[in-house]
Design a protein around this motif. Structure first.
Motif, PDB file in Angstrom:
ATOM      1  N   ILE A 105      -4.654  18.538  11.647  1.00  0.00           N
ATOM      2  CA  ILE A 105      -5.011  18.556  10.218  1.00  0.00           C
ATOM      3  C   ILE A 105      -4.211  17.500   9.461  1.00  0.00           C
ATOM      4  O   ILE A 105      -2.994  17.389   9.654  1.00  0.00           O
ATOM      5  CB  ILE A 105      -4.700  19.922   9.570  1.00  0.00           C
ATOM      6  N   ASP A 134      -5.280  21.311   3.836  1.00  0.00           N
ATOM      7  CA  ASP A 134      -3.887  21.697   3.655  1.00  0.00           C
ATOM      8  C   ASP A 134      -3.406  22.431   4.900  1.00  0.00           C
ATOM      9  O   ASP A 134      -3.669  23.618   5.087  1.00  0.00           O
ATOM     10  CB  ASP A 134      -3.754  22.593   2.407  1.00  0.00           C
ATOM     11  N   VAL A 205       8.914  13.051   6.273  1.00  0.00           N
ATOM     12  CA  VAL A 205       8.270  13.079   4.964  1.00  0.00           C
ATOM     13  C   VAL A 205       7.930  14.539   4.639  1.00  0.00           C
ATOM     14  O   VAL A 205       7.821  15.372   5.544  1.00  0.00           O
ATOM     15  CB  VAL A 205       6.977  12.210   4.939  1.00  0.00           C
TER      16      VAL A 205
HETATM   17  N1  SAM Z   1       2.390  12.650  13.696  1.00  0.00           N
HETATM   18  C1  SAM Z   1       2.137  11.472  12.904  1.00  0.00           C
HETATM   19  C2  SAM Z   1       1.985  10.218  13.717  1.00  0.00           C
HETATM   20  O1  SAM Z   1       2.119  10.281  14.946  1.00  0.00           O
HETATM   21  O2  SAM Z   1       1.674   9.193  13.123  1.00  0.00           O
HETATM   22  C3  SAM Z   1       3.188  11.285  11.858  1.00  0.00           C
HETATM   23  C4  SAM Z   1       2.988  12.186  10.735  1.00  0.00           C
HETATM   24  S1  SAM Z   1       3.758  11.753   9.223  1.00  0.00           S
HETATM   25  C5  SAM Z   1       5.464  11.809   9.605  1.00  0.00           C
HETATM   26  C6  SAM Z   1       3.458  13.290   8.368  1.00  0.00           C
HETATM   27  C7  SAM Z   1       2.025  13.490   7.978  1.00  0.00           C
HETATM   28  O3  SAM Z   1       1.881  14.802   7.452  1.00  0.00           O
HETATM   29  C8  SAM Z   1       1.548  12.541   6.888  1.00  0.00           C
HETATM   30  O4  SAM Z   1       0.424  11.840   7.334  1.00  0.00           O
HETATM   31  C9  SAM Z   1       1.212  13.463   5.721  1.00  0.00           C
HETATM   32  O5  SAM Z   1       0.137  13.011   4.928  1.00  0.00           O
HETATM   33  C10 SAM Z   1       0.891  14.747   6.456  1.00  0.00           C
HETATM   34  N2  SAM Z   1       0.976  15.974   5.644  1.00  0.00           N
HETATM   35  C11 SAM Z   1       1.886  16.320   4.714  1.00  0.00           C
HETATM   36  N3  SAM Z   1       1.594  17.536   4.215  1.00  0.00           N
HETATM   37  C12 SAM Z   1       0.460  17.964   4.857  1.00  0.00           C
HETATM   38  C13 SAM Z   1      -0.335  19.142   4.801  1.00  0.00           C
HETATM   39  N4  SAM Z   1      -0.065  20.168   3.996  1.00  0.00           N
HETATM   40  N5  SAM Z   1      -1.416  19.233   5.606  1.00  0.00           N
HETATM   41  C14 SAM Z   1      -1.734  18.225   6.451  1.00  0.00           C
HETATM   42  N6  SAM Z   1      -1.023  17.087   6.547  1.00  0.00           N
HETATM   43  C15 SAM Z   1       0.076  16.960   5.771  1.00  0.00           C
END
Ligand code: SAM
Length: 219
Positions: A105, A134, A205
């Motif tokens: 997600i 979400d 993040v």
């Molecule tokens: N695993 C990813 C990769 O290999 O590129 C890195 C992920 S990045 C550190 C964290 C991600 O979590 C971001 O793309 C952000 O938009 C997403 N994110 C933050 N809150 C979220 C939520 N409630 N539901 C889904 N995604 C979320």
């Protein structure tokens, strides 16, 4: 022209020296080309052991952190896995090599679209379903999950994710302040309830959502 294959081998040797021992995880890291998941202007850093910026102000996580979290999932190949935070799709591609079925997600539709495009060029061993929404609420439609991996930092463990964890299942999640380092936690669902252990500090993040941080926490 970059020699990604050589850079990948060097990174693998570094990860092993840092405690990554799971041979299946190491094999998956060897199979998935990280250069396909980084921004074009950062290609020369594709195999540096550091997080890199992607679009929407997000990051592709540091390889050692990705490997540590993936190893902590202790995957045998049959598990149903839910990933929260698709981001670039790199971690999703690794999970698709290591698990039986992957749901991932992402809250930004544009990141989910790019990840889908990238994954479509790779031979994924297991089926992957990408969802936009979400992730703090999990994905009840396909629950329970044997493993849940959260790749953004939560203020506390979302109860929805605990509810959707199968008996004996594992949840790996960074927990703590959105402004400083967090604690990487591994939660197991046991017959008695939940047991938690720490894998040490990490920096992610923020996890934004109903059971995460409020929108204003984002940079
Ligand atoms: N695993 C990813 C990769 O290999 O590129 C890195 C992920 S990045 C550190 C964290 C991600 O979590 C971001 O793309 C952000 O938009 C997403 N994110 C933050 N809150 C979220 C939520 N409630 N539901 C889904 N995604 C979320």
């Amino acid at each position: 022209m970059q020699n990604f294959s050589q850079q990948r081998s060097s990174l693998l040797a570094w990860l092993q020296s840092q405690g990554i021992r799971d041979q299946r995880v190491l094999f998956a890291l060897e199979q998935v080309p990280r250069e396909l998941f980084v921004e074009q202007d950062l290609l020369s850093l594709a195999y540096a052991d550091r997080a890199l910026p992607i679009s929407q102000g997000q990051t592709i996580s540091q390889p050692l952190m990705v490997a540590t979290m993936t190893q902590a999932l202790n995957l045998s190949g049959r598990e149903r896995v839910l990933e929260i935070g698709t981001g670039s799709g790199y971690q999703t591609a690794l999970l698709a090599q290591l698990a039986g079925k992957v749901y991932s997600i992402e809250r930004y539709p544009e990141l989910a679209r790019q990840a889908k495009e990238r994954l479509s060029h790779l031979p994924c061993k297991s089926p992957v379903t990408l969802l936009v929404g979400d992730g703090t609420l999990g994905w009840p439609e396909a629950a329970p999950y044997d493993r849940i991996l959260v790749t953004a930092a939560a203020p506390a463990i979302p109860s929805a994710l605990l509810d959707q964890l199968a008996p004996g299942g594992l949840l790996v999640i960074p927990v703590g302040s959105e402004q400083a380092r967090q604690d990487l936690q591994v939660v197991q669902r046991t017959a008695e309830g939940f047991s938690t252990r720490s894998l040490g500090y990490c920096v992610f993040v923020p996890l934004i959502g109903a059971q995460g941080w409020k929108e204003s926490c984002e940079p």
